[in-house]
Design a protein around this motif. Structure first.
Motif, short mmCIF file in Angstrom:
data_model
loop_
_atom_site.label_atom_id
_atom_site.label_comp_id
_atom_site.label_asym_id
_atom_site.label_seq_id
_atom_site.Cartn_x
_atom_site.Cartn_y
_atom_site.Cartn_z
N SER A 206 8.77 13.79 -1.94
CA SER A 206 9.65 12.71 -2.37
C SER A 206 9.10 11.15 -1.75
O SER A 206 9.20 10.35 -2.08
CB SER A 206 10.74 12.81 -1.89
OG SER A 206 11.12 11.49 -2.65
N LEU A 207 8.98 11.61 -0.36
CA LEU A 207 7.88 10.95 0.16
C LEU A 207 7.00 10.10 -0.32
O LEU A 207 6.66 8.80 -0.43
CB LEU A 207 7.49 11.17 1.26
CG LEU A 207 7.30 10.38 2.64
CD1 LEU A 207 7.93 8.60 2.96
CD2 LEU A 207 6.60 10.77 4.23
N GLU A 208 6.06 11.18 -0.71
CA GLU A 208 4.88 10.01 -0.99
C GLU A 208 4.96 9.44 -2.72
O GLU A 208 4.39 8.49 -3.00
CB GLU A 208 3.46 11.50 -1.68
CG GLU A 208 3.06 11.90 -0.38
CD GLU A 208 2.05 13.44 -0.20
OE1 GLU A 208 2.40 14.03 -1.96
OE2 GLU A 208 2.06 14.17 0.34
N THR A 209 5.97 10.20 -3.30
CA THR A 209 5.96 8.70 -4.86
C THR A 209 6.54 8.43 -4.22
O THR A 209 6.73 7.04 -5.01
CB THR A 209 7.08 10.05 -5.55
OG1 THR A 209 6.08 11.46 -5.87
CG2 THR A 209 7.23 9.51 -6.54
N GLN A 210 8.13 7.89 -3.95
CA GLN A 210 8.59 6.52 -3.54
C GLN A 210 7.74 5.64 -2.65
O GLN A 210 7.81 4.22 -3.26
CB GLN A 210 9.47 7.10 -2.34
CG GLN A 210 10.62 5.66 -2.44
CD GLN A 210 12.03 6.26 -2.04
OE1 GLN A 210 12.70 7.28 -2.05
NE2 GLN A 210 12.84 5.13 -0.98
N ARG A 211 6.98 5.94 -1.30
CA ARG A 211 6.01 5.28 -0.98
C ARG A 211 4.38 4.84 -1.52
O ARG A 211 4.23 4.16 -1.64
CB ARG A 211 6.26 5.46 0.02
CG ARG A 211 7.09 5.31 1.22
CD ARG A 211 8.11 4.55 1.14
NE ARG A 211 7.86 3.43 1.28
CZ ARG A 211 7.81 1.85 0.66
NH1 ARG A 211 9.07 1.97 0.45
NH2 ARG A 211 7.68 0.76 1.41
N THR A 212 4.73 5.49 -2.78
CA THR A 212 3.38 4.88 -3.43
C THR A 212 1.49 5.77 -2.55
O THR A 212 0.86 4.66 -2.75
CB THR A 212 2.72 3.62 -4.25
OG1 THR A 212 3.27 3.11 -3.57
CG2 THR A 212 3.99 3.19 -5.43
N ILE A 213 2.25 6.95 -2.04
CA ILE A 213 1.54 7.00 -1.34
C ILE A 213 0.00 7.60 -2.02
O ILE A 213 -1.26 7.45 -2.64
CB ILE A 213 1.30 7.64 0.14
CG1 ILE A 213 3.12 7.12 1.15
CG2 ILE A 213 0.32 8.71 0.48
CD1 ILE A 213 2.88 7.79 1.87
N GLY A 214 0.20 9.17 -2.63
CA GLY A 214 -0.35 10.03 -3.46
C GLY A 214 -1.24 10.63 -2.68
O GLY A 214 -3.04 10.14 -3.49
N TYR A 215 -1.03 11.51 -1.75
CA TYR A 215 -2.34 12.31 -1.94
C TYR A 215 -3.16 12.98 -2.96
O TYR A 215 -4.47 12.93 -1.99
CB TYR A 215 -1.84 13.02 -0.42
CG TYR A 215 -1.81 12.19 0.92
CD1 TYR A 215 -2.20 11.36 1.65
CD2 TYR A 215 -0.35 11.94 0.72
CE1 TYR A 215 -2.08 10.64 2.73
CE2 TYR A 215 0.00 11.08 2.33
CZ TYR A 215 -1.06 10.81 2.82
OH TYR A 215 0.39 9.77 4.08
N GLY A 216 -3.08 13.46 -3.57
CA GLY A 216 -3.41 14.67 -4.72
C GLY A 216 -3.29 15.70 -4.40
O GLY A 216 -3.58 16.51 -5.87
#
Length: 440
Positions: A206-216
């Motif tokens: 959820s955090l990676e999606t909302q902040r557009t981090i995208g570690y993969g």
């Protein structure tokens, strides 16, 4: 025989104002009692009756003065219950504070009167017992902007954390229902949420999606349509929170309240003569080189009073004319300006002289408004003057001089005044005196 003389108390107080007697006063020596009895016996009866009559007349005058000043409910001696006495005492003290009565009956803990507006422009009015607080939620933008910085940051931090945790719970619930958690290490399993084996992993997704981090390492696949919908909803929600926070932060930072710190007012008002007219003067100035656009000045007189019908009006506001009819209230605030209020028959100071000014309890609120040249936003600066800050028979010293082809403003002389010889009469008495001189 012992005569106790207790003056009648104010209606708001609970008992007679007799000082508590000490043990030495109650149990006096026998010789003192005998001597006191001899004095009373030797005193003629007529003198005692005259003394009692004078005390009775004094008490009646005392009650008449109170009844003319306060409401008619306080007239005479009324037997009140303890609750009613406490309520009347509280009301009496409140009225004394608002009216600023200087009589010894109105004894307060503070020697100075409570200001309506402080010298730096803050209003000393607190709103209590607001039942319908939903009005603040309906105007959520203004409510957020008016919050202090600490609460402002706490609100938006809570909004981000709650959205991350909420969508993390949704991802974890959907992965559990699709059985992705049990097949997280199965390469043949077509998972909807890859590498989500616990709530903590769903929270990271959820955090990676909302902040557009995208570690993969974690992602939403095309194997489930609801995962795509949840992803879209979270992206839109995060964008809305970002937009609201940026907008509120920009408005909060760019609010022109700090611009008012460079708008200064003189510490005192003065009353003096200008062109044979009695005037009330005060001085304003701007410390910045970027000046206020369309600056306007106005003033209010704050004073509590009681009408002839007995109605008590707390903090009544009366307009003070600073040149509204002549355009004198519109200023080109390039150098310090001395604002004048002509005391005529329409002025609230028409009957106020030097002696009465010392007895009055009043407050003058000065409001300066203008547009900030840099941001184009409206700025307002306020200050106040009490009766102790109004100097009778004074003038402001000049603070502008010409040096090297330009006008120089001496800010150190901004508040300086000097005393002049002037009559202590009010404007009304001056007018009557001139009329009598013209007649004779």
């Amino acid at each position: 025989m012992m005569i106790t003389n207790c003056s009648s108390p104010p209606p708001s107080q609970e008992g007679p104002q007799c000082p508590p007697e000490s043990s030495s006063q109650v149990f006096a020596p026998a010789e003192h009692e005998v001597h006191q009895q001899d004095v009373i016996q030797e005193t003629p009866l007529e003198s005692v009756e005259d003394t009692l009559k004078s005390l009775h007349v004094h008490r009646n005058k005392h009650f008449k003065r109170l009844s003319s000043q306060w409401q008619s409910t306080f007239r005479g001696n009324i037997a009140l219950s303890p609750t009613e006495k406490r309520q009347s005492a509280k009301s009496f003290r409140r009225r004394c504070k608002l009216l600023g009565d200087e009589q010894p009956l109105c004894v307060t803990t503070n020697n100075q009167r409570q200001r309506y507006v402080t010298k730096d422009g803050k209003c000393r009015v607190n709103l209590g017992h607001i039942k319908d607080k939903s009005r603040f939620i309906s105007d959520i933008f203004t409510t957020l902007v008016d919050l202090k910085y600490l609460w402002f940051l706490l609100v938006f931090t809570a909004c981000y954390i709650l959205t991350w945790m909420s969508f993390g719970a949704i991802y974890f619930l959907d992965a559990w229902l699709r059985d992705d958690i049990a097949h997280v290490h199965d390469s043949q399993w077509q998972a909807c949420f890859e590498n989500v084996d616990s709530y903590l992993a769903a929270l990271l997704l959820s955090l990676e999606t909302q902040r557009t981090i995208g570690y993969g390492t974690r992602r939403v696949t095309a194997n489930c349509p609801e995962g795509v919908v949840i992803l879209m909803v979270q992206s839109i929600t995060g964008s809305i929170i970002d937009a609201v926070m940026v907008g509120c932060m920009f408005v909060k930072i760019s609010r022109p309240q700090q611009r008012a710190q460079t708008l200064i007012f003189s510490k005192h008002c003065v009353i003096c003569e200008r062109d044979e007219k009695l005037c009330l003067l005060f001085r304003i100035g701007d410390l910045r080189e970027s000046h206020m656009v369309d600056a306007k000045i106005r003033a209010k007189l704050i004073k509590s009073r009681q009408t002839k019908e007995g109605e008590f009006i707390p903090l009544e506001q009366t307009e003070i004319n600073l040149g509204y009819d002549t355009g004198g209230d519109r200023l080109l605030l390039v150098e310090p300006q001395t604002i004048a209020h002509i005391i005529n028959d329409s002025s609230p100071f028409w009957e106020v002289g030097a002696k009465r000014l010392k007895r009055e309890t009043l407050e003058i609120i000065v409001i300066l408004e203008g547009i900030v040249e840099a941001s184009g936003m409206t700025c307002q600066a306020r200050t106040s003057y009490t009766q102790d800050e109004i100097l009778w028979g004074h003038r402001f010293a000049s603070c502008i001089s010409l040096e090297k082809g330009a006008f120089l403003v001496d800010c150190s002389a901004f508040d300086k005044t000097f005393e002049v010889e002037m009559s202590p009469l009010s404007a009304r008495n001056r007018s009557h005196a001139k009329d009598e001189e013209s007649i004779f």
